[in-house]
Scaffold this motif. Sequence first.
Motif, short mmCIF file in Angstrom:
data_model
loop_
_atom_site.label_atom_id
_atom_site.label_comp_id
_atom_site.label_asym_id
_atom_site.label_seq_id
_atom_site.Cartn_x
_atom_site.Cartn_y
_atom_site.Cartn_z
N PHE A 291 0.13 36.68 29.72
CA PHE A 291 -0.78 37.31 31.60
C PHE A 291 -1.22 37.87 30.50
O PHE A 291 -0.52 39.56 30.91
CB PHE A 291 0.16 37.33 32.19
N LYS A 292 -2.15 38.63 30.65
CA LYS A 292 -2.97 39.69 30.16
C LYS A 292 -4.39 40.15 31.20
O LYS A 292 -4.93 39.67 32.06
CB LYS A 292 -4.51 39.33 29.23
N GLU A 293 -3.47 41.47 31.42
CA GLU A 293 -4.37 42.02 33.14
C GLU A 293 -6.08 42.38 32.65
O GLU A 293 -6.14 43.14 31.36
CB GLU A 293 -3.57 43.71 33.91
N ILE A 294 -7.05 41.86 33.08
CA ILE A 294 -8.49 42.40 33.07
C ILE A 294 -8.89 43.02 34.41
O ILE A 294 -10.19 42.82 34.67
CB ILE A 294 -8.78 41.11 32.44
N THR A 295 -8.27 43.66 35.54
CA THR A 295 -8.29 44.02 36.86
C THR A 295 -9.46 45.08 35.96
O THR A 295 -8.95 46.07 35.53
CB THR A 295 -7.01 45.08 36.81
#
Length: 327
Positions: free
Chosen positions: A198-202
């Motif tokens: 689960f990679k955050e790309i906000t």
Amino acid sequence: MVFGKWMMAACMVAAMAAGAQAAPPTSGNPILPGWYADPEAAVFGNRYWIFPTTSQPYDAQTTFDAFSSPDLLHWTKHPDVLNAKAVPWAKRAMWAPAVVQNKGRYYFFFAANDIQKDGELGGIGVAVADRPEGPYQDLLGKPLVGAFHNGAQPIDQFVFHDDDGAWYMIYGGWKHANIVRLKDDFTDVQPLADGTLFKEITPAPEYVEGSLMFKRGGRYYFMWSEGGWGSPDYSVAYAIADAPTGPFTRIGKVLQQDAAIATSAGHHSVIQVPGTDRWYIVYHRRPLGETDRNHRVTAIERMDFDAQGHILPVKITHTGVPGDPLP
């Protein structure tokens, strides 16, 4: 002399009438009858499809309709394509469809139950059917993503198929966006190239929800909604990167309210007409004077780009778009 003036006037009237008749018909906005929001737009075969949220109070929001069209002008309703009765774990608050075709079947991703913390049952689910109009049945017997990762509420998913065959899901609420890589059969997630699940790309502090991704000119466009969905300032912004995992930097807003037309313009999808560089944005908005936050309607506009590939600001209209028949 009088006769000549009369003839001139008659010719002018006839020319104006001919010009009026020659104007192409348009879709008008809203394009769907009834309260619908969070539209997912797609092309399957020779028809355009829209899969919206049925905009009702959360406890009643447990069924989905779909709409199809050969030309963006004439829409056929396909009622109750997915119902909570087909998803044993989904009890309320079903919204934000994302529908894709994969190996001859159709997969309908959705959010359900509006979970507020880990340990509650709900999140992002997936259902499957043999036709775009369903009926869809639950694929997994449980949520595909049923917990919070990187602070992102598991809602508002969008499924993106890259040129290399990889399937990604971009999702998130509560001001955090994640990307995951899906297994090819959509039964689970698998590690990204850097090993993360689960990679955050906000992309920016303004990010709220409603993620969407597409590819144009070799670059990845990440779009999302800002503001509150029940507020007039709901809007759409975007960023561009060289990879689906970013990094993304906010460029600016492209869709927002117009005090003369409608408010709360957001949570959208896009259509690229196959084989062309013609694009449409399909979104929801609130008619002027409506105060019930569930009173949302679905609309469509052209979406254009400048020479640098930036998305031009979209003007919301009552007119909609001319017909664009699929071959």
